[in-house]
Design an enzyme around this catalytic site. Structure first.
Site, PDB file in Angstrom:
ATOM      1  N   ASP A  78      -3.508   7.622   4.673  1.00 20.04           N
ATOM      2  CA  ASP A  78      -3.009   6.277   4.969  1.00 20.04           C
ATOM      3  C   ASP A  78      -3.609   5.794   6.291  1.00 20.04           C
ATOM      4  OD1 ASP A  78      -1.552   3.960   4.762  1.00 20.04           O
ATOM      5  OD2 ASP A  78       0.368   4.857   5.338  1.00 20.04           O
ATOM      6  N   GLU A  79      -3.690   4.483   6.484  1.00 20.79           N
ATOM      7  CA  GLU A  79      -4.187   3.884   7.735  1.00 20.79           C
ATOM      8  C   GLU A  79      -5.537   4.490   8.134  1.00 20.79           C
ATOM      9  OE1 GLU A  79      -2.625   1.384   8.660  1.00 20.79           O
ATOM     10  OE2 GLU A  79      -0.466   1.610   8.419  1.00 20.79           O
ATOM     11  N   LYS A 109       0.829  -1.219   0.000  1.00 20.73           N
ATOM     12  CA  LYS A 109       0.000   0.000   0.000  1.00 20.73           C
ATOM     13  C   LYS A 109       0.862   1.268   0.000  1.00 20.73           C
ATOM     14  CE  LYS A 109      -0.764   0.284   5.002  1.00 20.73           C
ATOM     15  NZ  LYS A 109       0.032   1.481   5.242  1.00 20.73           N
ATOM     16  N   THR A 110       2.014   1.223   0.664  1.00 17.83           N
ATOM     17  CA  THR A 110       2.894   2.396   0.687  1.00 17.83           C
ATOM     18  C   THR A 110       3.388   2.718  -0.721  1.00 17.83           C
ATOM     19  OG1 THR A 110       3.611   1.825   2.920  1.00 17.83           O
ATOM     20  CG2 THR A 110       4.967   3.397   1.728  1.00 17.83           C
ATOM     21  N   GLN A 161      -6.703  -4.476  10.421  1.00 13.22           N
ATOM     22  CA  GLN A 161      -5.603  -3.929  11.217  1.00 13.22           C
ATOM     23  C   GLN A 161      -6.025  -2.708  12.025  1.00 13.22           C
ATOM     24  OE1 GLN A 161      -1.566  -4.047   9.361  1.00 13.22           O
ATOM     25  NE2 GLN A 161      -2.658  -4.605   7.502  1.00 13.22           N
ATOM     26  N   ARG A 209       3.530  -9.226  10.967  1.00 11.84           N
ATOM     27  CA  ARG A 209       4.808  -8.488  10.960  1.00 11.84           C
ATOM     28  C   ARG A 209       5.935  -9.416  10.513  1.00 11.84           C
ATOM     29  NH1 ARG A 209       2.956  -4.594   9.758  1.00 11.84           N
ATOM     30  NH2 ARG A 209       1.055  -5.816   9.735  1.00 11.84           N
TER      31      ARG A 209
END
Length: 780
Positions: free
Chosen positions: A224-225, A33-34, A255, A613
């Site tokens: 973002d997020e 996504k980044t 998340q 992670r």
């Protein structure tokens, strides 16, 4: 097609090149996504969108910096003009420009949590309230919650339900504390973190011309997020995007883990209802983790009912299965983690930085730290006492804050008598009373001591005047000097360096080193600012950078260390190997998060974040007993372990070991026919069955060393607690011990219950172990 776009897969390309209109990108863990956000911004700029018209809101300042660097590689220096950063940093910047509408100076101070709590504590004390009822941290948390839900002081006093709730909690004065706190912050020209959002909402609501100005400026908005936005952040984004509606939000409902901070998962779940003709894209290919890790994470999150549909998959290797390990105590758990890291480093030439240990609460780090220290494995704790929260650093920054904003009451109280100038607490109290009486700041009272009525003797007045002169001299220097030159001058001329030099203890030397490190940081900041188009090297910019920094924003350099942190802090990070420790009921999931389905689902999402992670290997560990609140309490495995599909896990220790030994003696139930009793073969058991009665000893076969023939009789019948090992033990055998690792048997001696083995362990040296207690496994 642009060269950089060829690096995207089909799913990533579609949202990257959609230029206009509202869109939501549901991005699974590790799905890139980044990269999509970065390339989308670069694409917009290449399509002719002015960089000044793009607003990008990220989760951390560090993420913003990294994205800017990657965008600059594509589009060049224009990337410097982007408005990019966290909600707090971007809106602090807007408030610097527009805060005068609300009565705030452009150089307002940003109070961190410690500053806010100190002020709150002062107010509670001044109001003569019971500090055991009005606990500072609890009151601060309550008021923070009000602000994030846009409940202003005025709204609070208009809401009888809130007032009734505080009355029932025996804290009827919360409203008055809230009002006094807001008034004192305003008078001091200060905002706390929550104010940066609340005041931005106030600015955009009360001043439509300001809203129109920023709506026109930010024609393209990226968030973002998005799943972690709270109500206050949501409303700001809605207001700014309302005119052009070119808004792109990226996130993953699986998340969403910040409900305790006010994050509202409904913001992402209901995005399509907020805008018309919303385009939805899904990034479902995980590039980070192995098939086993992705499969394990998917099988857990599947148990949540509140979620958006997506199927995360990966083309990566199958990889190792997720390893589950059970320890007897939390101390054993720490030793297992440290031992495994040591073995992996030795056998696979991995670095310390390839490992992370994640836990639900900070208190769990102790046993892990102890074990790592004993193995000489370097580690770094994230989220502990931040560098900028250390006393000596707060002392220096208090001087710097007061230079910029003389109204900053908390900064002034901190340093007016540090280093000691003979100005006591009584004098400070009288100054505060005078400031309230005349409606002035304390510094204004100090500047006009001859014009106000105040009961302070002439000797003390002279000391106060000297202090004012000192601060005013710094203010003059601040007009021309950069942040580093000023800070260096302040630390020397104020007497701070001399004060730290007086203390020759190791702690005193460390404090001096920390101040030196702060100066190094300011120097680095000044040099870094020279590279930015619209940035300066002033003290104001440095202090804002510090106030909005988080522990994970700071660059820890290339130091090779194991990372220790809570799962909340691990968000957005990735490691080759991840240990998730303390997977026990009432710990993870937390006992405080099992009252409702939504709370339990948030805990499950937290576990999902932790598991994803890991790139190559994930370890899940739990203990059968753990010290909590100073007492050893029994634990049971977390439900999350049971929810993972067995196809993706490997149990390093049998699940049912704990249930093998009965709690009661069979004698109390009378005789049972021997042929009705079924026993497992001894080799299937990790812990041997106890001998129940003396009548039937032949039913239990206990492995004994071949070269200890005289002992075989006694060891099978005399010791009820016999708990030897699997396999046969002899001199030269290679054994494995939970705590000491692998070793070679050098000698076996003794008889009966006192049989001992002398074993040389690879890492623990030579140990003599009593075989009736030692938990040994013969491996060669």
């Amino acid at each position: 097609m642009e060269k950089y776009l060829s690096q995207l897969n089909e799913a990533q390309l579609a949202p990257t090149i959609q230029k206009d209109g509202p869109m939501i990108v549901i991005a699974g863990a590790g799905s890139g996504k980044t990269r999509v956000l970065t390339y989308r911004i670069a694409y917009l700029m290449n399509q002719g969108v002015d960089s000044f018209n793009i607003l990008a809101l990220t989760f951390t300042n560090k993420a913003a910096r990294e994205m800017k660097e990657r965008i600059a590689d594509i589009v060049g220096n224009e990337a410097k003009n982007l408005w990019m950063g966290t909600f707090h940093s971007v809106f602090a910047k807007i408030l610097r420009f527009e805060g005068h509408h609300l009565g705030f100076p452009s150089n307002f101070t940003i109070y961190d949590t410690q500053d806010s709590q100190r002020l709150m504590g002062s107010i509670i004390k001044e109001m003569n309230l019971d500090k055991d009822v009005y606990k500072t941290k609890q009151i601060y948390s309550r008021i923070s919650s009000y602000k994030n839900n846009l409940i202003t002081v005025k709204a609070y006093f208009k809401n009888p339900e809130l007032m009734e709730a505080d009355l029932m909690a025996r804290r009827p004065k919360i409203g008055e504390i809230y009002k006094e706190y807001v008034d004192r912050c305003f008078k001091a020209g200060a905002m706390d973190f929550d104010d940066l959002l609340l005041r931005t909402n106030e600015l955009l609501t009360r001043f439509p011309n300001v809203l129109a100005q920023y709506q026109d400026k930010f024609r393209y908005i990226l968030v973002d997020e998005y799943q972690d936005t709270n109500h206050s952040q949501y409303l700001i984004v809605r207001a700014l995007a309302d005119r052009f509606q070119n808004i792109c939000v990226v996130g993953d409902d699986a998340q969403s883990i910040y409900a305790f901070r006010g994050a509202n998962i409904n913001n992402i779940l209901n995005f399509q209802k907020d805008y018309q003709d919303v385009q939805m894209y899904r990034l479902e290919q995980n590039y980070r983790s192995t098939k086993n890790i992705v499969g394990a994470a998917n099988s857990v999150i599947e148990h949540n009912k509140t979620k958006l549909d997506k199927v995360v998959w990966t083309a990566n290797d199958e990889g190792e299965k997720v390893k589950i390990h059970r320890s007897l105590t939390d101390g054993d758990e720490g030793r297992y983690v440290a031992g495994t890291i040591w073995d992996e480093k030795m056998n696979k030439q991995q670095h310390n930085s390839d490992f992370a240990v994640l836990y639900r609460t900070n208190a769990q780090s102790r046993s892990i730290e102890d074990a790592l220290r004993k193995r000489d494995i370097p580690y770094q704790i994230y989220g502990g006492l931040s560098f900028y929260q250390r006393k000596e650093i707060k002392d220096v920054t208090a001087y710097l804050r007061l230079i910029l904003n003389p109204a900053d009451e908390e900064a002034l109280k901190r340093i007016i008598n540090y280093p000691a100038r003979g100005i006591g607490q009584t004098t400070i109290d009288r100054l505060m009373v005078a400031a309230n009486k005349y409606g002035k700041t304390i510094f204004e009272i100090l500047q006009n001591l001859d014009k106000v009525s105040i009961n302070i003797n002439n000797g003390t007045k002279n000391k106060l005047r000297d202090f004012v002169t000192l601060i005013e001299s710094y203010q003059v220097m601040n007009k021309t000097a950069n942040a580093f030159d000023l800070a260096e001058h302040v630390t020397k001329s104020s007497g701070l360096i001399r004060e730290f030099n007086k203390d020759g203890t190791p702690e005193g030397i460390t404090r001096l080193d920390n101040v030196q490190e702060l100066l190094n940081g300011i120097k680095d900041f000044v040099e870094g600012q020279m590279e930015l188009a619209d940035a300066g090297d002033s003290l104001a910019e440095f202090l804002e950078d510090v106030a909005l920094a988080t522990d994970l924003d700071s660059d820890k350099g290339d130091a090779d260390h194991v990372a220790l942190m809570t799962i909340h802090l691990a968000k957005g990070l990735e490691f080759n190997n991840v240990f998730i420790v303390g997977l026990e009921e009432d710990l993870f999931p937390s006992a405080m998060s099992m009252n409702t389905r939504s709370e339990l689902e948030e805990e499950r999402r937290l576990f999902y974040v932790a598991l994803t992670r890991a790139e190559k290997q994930a370890y899940l560990t739990y203990a059968l007993s753990r010290y909590r609140w100073g007492k050893l309490v029994d634990s049971e495995p977390s439900r999350f372990i049971e929810e993972i599909d067995d196809a993706f896990v490997e149990n390093l220790t049998p699940k049912d070991e704990r249930r093998i030994n009965p709690m009661l003696s069979s004698d109390i139930f009378g005789d049972v026919e021997p042929n009705k009793i079924r026993f497992k073969k001894p080799k299937e058991l990790t812990f041997k069955k106890k001998v129940g009665t003396k009548k039937e000893p032949e039913k239990f076969k206990i492995s004994t060393p071949k070269n200890l023939k005289p002992v075989s009789k006694t060891s099978s019948a005399t010791n009820e607690n016999t708990n030897l090992f699997d396999g046969e033990l002899r001199v030269g055998s290679i054994v494995k011990h939970m705590r000491f690792g692998k070793g070679e048997v050098l000698k076996i001696e003794g008889a009966g219950a006192d049989v001992k083995a002398e074993i040389k362990f690879a890492t623990g040296g030579v140990k003599k172990l009593l075989l009736r207690f030692a938990k040994l496994e013969v491996v060669g």
